[in-house]
Design an enzyme around this catalytic site. Structure first.
Site, PDB file in Angstrom:
ATOM      1  N   GLN A 140       0.815  -1.195   0.083  1.00 56.48           N
ATOM      2  CA  GLN A 140       0.107   0.028   0.127  1.00 56.48           C
ATOM      3  C   GLN A 140       0.909   1.375   0.111  1.00 56.48           C
ATOM      4  O   GLN A 140       0.294   2.425  -0.250  1.00 56.48           O
ATOM      5  CB  GLN A 140      -0.896   0.020   1.241  1.00 56.48           C
ATOM      6  CG  GLN A 140      -0.392   0.050   2.739  1.00 56.48           C
ATOM      7  CD  GLN A 140      -1.270   0.062   3.768  1.00 56.48           C
ATOM      8  OE1 GLN A 140      -1.576  -1.011   4.204  1.00 56.48           O
ATOM      9  NE2 GLN A 140      -1.443   1.315   4.341  1.00 56.48           N
ATOM     10  N   CYS A 146      -5.360   0.894   3.703  1.00 52.01           N
ATOM     11  CA  CYS A 146      -5.232  -0.665   4.432  1.00 52.01           C
ATOM     12  C   CYS A 146      -6.550  -1.448   3.703  1.00 52.01           C
ATOM     13  O   CYS A 146      -6.657  -2.580   3.691  1.00 52.01           O
ATOM     14  CB  CYS A 146      -4.705  -0.932   5.694  1.00 52.01           C
ATOM     15  SG  CYS A 146      -5.833   0.092   6.761  1.00 52.01           S
ATOM     16  N   HIS A 283      -5.983  -1.082  11.655  1.00 50.35           N
ATOM     17  CA  HIS A 283      -5.420  -1.588  10.628  1.00 50.35           C
ATOM     18  C   HIS A 283      -6.486  -2.694   9.732  1.00 50.35           C
ATOM     19  O   HIS A 283      -6.727  -3.442  10.730  1.00 50.35           O
ATOM     20  CB  HIS A 283      -4.079  -2.141  10.893  1.00 50.35           C
ATOM     21  CG  HIS A 283      -2.962  -2.627   9.501  1.00 50.35           C
ATOM     22  ND1 HIS A 283      -3.028  -1.852   8.320  1.00 50.35           N
ATOM     23  CD2 HIS A 283      -2.207  -3.705   9.076  1.00 50.35           C
ATOM     24  CE1 HIS A 283      -2.249  -2.446   7.281  1.00 50.35           C
ATOM     25  NE2 HIS A 283      -1.808  -3.387   7.961  1.00 50.35           N
ATOM     26  N   ASN A 304      -0.914  -9.446   4.928  1.00 50.86           N
ATOM     27  CA  ASN A 304      -0.654  -7.975   5.111  1.00 50.86           C
ATOM     28  C   ASN A 304      -0.298  -7.142   3.695  1.00 50.86           C
ATOM     29  O   ASN A 304      -0.357  -7.797   2.699  1.00 50.86           O
ATOM     30  CB  ASN A 304       0.479  -7.406   6.247  1.00 50.86           C
ATOM     31  CG  ASN A 304       0.384  -6.048   6.833  1.00 50.86           C
ATOM     32  OD1 ASN A 304      -0.486  -5.446   6.320  1.00 50.86           O
ATOM     33  ND2 ASN A 304       1.312  -5.984   7.526  1.00 50.86           N
TER      34      ASN A 304
END
Ligand SMILES: *[C@@H]1O[C@H](CO)[C@@H](O)[C@H](O)[C@H]1NC(C)=O
Ligand SMILES: *[C@@H]1O[C@H](CO)[C@@H](O)[C@H](O)[C@H]1NC(C)=O
Length: 340
Positions: A140, A146, A283, A304
């Site tokens: 990102q 996110c 997040h 992630n």
């Protein structure tokens, strides 16, 4: 004689001082050298020597923290590493990237149906990567979207499970076009609101058609014109219930919100993460499986969106079944998923 002894003392002292100076300089040199190598590895450029100096200081502090954490307890189930965030203070790190809006919106309405309520025979290990339902790890960058990466990964997952085709979908379309509600591109958003947008929009474009830019842009009707994958609804996993989350993850990749603000999260490198962290959800990531570590610790396998240099090739294994209903870092608090 007296003069002789003074001279001796002086020489001794000079020798000692010189030695101390040299050893300190060597240490500084090696940190300077490591910072230099780190800078070229990550293509880091600072605007002037002052900024370089101050970043070197932060880098040195972080290196010290990482090394002492790794050396302090050889039994610790996870390791930290020097990654692309090594010249950022923990404050800088969390404010620039973690923009899930969970704790800012107390009025979040949760859906009540949970299709996996009665799912039985949950296996002990699930890894959706091995079933071809997970695209490569994305990055990102410095944009706080996110939420878009999390929602897209869950959408890519259910699309693959229903069609057999793994298609990388566009986060940038969400950043640029999903702007009429809660979601605000790089300033943050919610996965559920991203799902709402995808439903109303009748799908999302592919990553190739509407590539990631990492900054807020204007919605491109042209790039957004092809819907490569769509969803028909979304559901929330019952909150604060890791068993329910496990049933859900056993059936498809699931969007989860976590508190990723800790230094150990910033520098996580490998192993089953058992570090302390809060439940201030900031997040959005994606649970793509679960399993049991080599020392018997159960974990969530989490994708992630910080590139492959962070963690285990971009993934983190987070301890499952901690002594708190919220789960480690609040992972069981606001999980949700799209339905086909
Ligand atoms: C490390 O783990 C072993 C085996 O579980 C245990 O016996 C030992 O006390 C632990 N050492 C520390 C420093 O925690
Ligand atoms: C789960 O089982 C209960 C009891 O049979 C039933 O009432 C409920 O509708 C089921 N839930 C789902 C999502 O199928």
């Amino acid at each position: 004689m007296a003069a002789n002894s003074i001279a001796f003392t002086l020489i001794f002292c000079l020798g000692l001082c010189a030695l101390q100076v040299t050893s300190r300089t060597l240490q500084d040199d090696s940190m300077y050298e490591r910072h230099q190598q780190w800078m070229s590895h990550y293509g880091k450029v600072y605007k002037d020597s002052q900024e370089r100096e101050s970043r070197l200081k932060i880098f040195a502090q972080n290196v010290k923290y990482i090394e002492s954490s790794n050396n302090a307890d050889s039994n610790k189930s996870y390791k930290l590493g020097i990654n692309q965030f090594a010249d950022l203070t923990n404050d800088e790190f969390t404010t620039s990237r973690n923009k899930f809006k969970g704790h800012m919106c107390s009025s979040i309405t949760r859906t009540s149906t949970f299709k996996y309520e009665n799912a039985s025979a949950v296996p002990s290990t699930v890894d959706w990567r091995k079933k071809g339902a997970v695209t490569p790890v994305k990055n990102q960058g410095q944009c706080g979207c996110c939420w878009a990466f999390s929602a897209v990964a869950a959408t890519e997952g259910i699309h693959q499970l229903t069609t057999g085709k793994l298609v990388s979908l566009s986060e940038q379309e969400l950043v640029d076009c999903d702007t009429k509600g809660v979601d605000q591109g790089c300033e943050g958003g919610l996965m559920d609101d991203a799902f709402k947008f995808i439903i109303q929009n009748h799908g999302l474009s592919t990553e190739a058609q509407y590539p990631y830019q990492g900054v807020d842009g204007t919605c491109s009707a042209n790039q957004a014109s092809t819907q490569a994958a769509t969803i028909t609804g979304y559901e929330d996993v019952p909150a604060n219930n890791e068993q329910a989350l496990q049933k859900a993850v056993a059936n498809q990749p699931i969007s989860v919100a976590i508190d990723a603000s800790g230094s150990d999260f910033q520098f996580y490198k490998s192993g089953v993460f058992t570090g302390s962290c809060g439940t201030q959800l900031d997040h959005g990531v994606t649970a793509v499986g679960f399993g049991i570590g080599s020392d018997g610790t159960k974990y969530w396998l989490v994708k992630n969106s910080w590139g492959t240099d962070w963690g285990e090739e971009g993934y983190i294994r987070m301890q499952m079944g901690v002594d708190a209903v919220e789960g480690l870092c609040g992972i069981a608090m606001q999980a949700s998923y799209p339905t086909a």
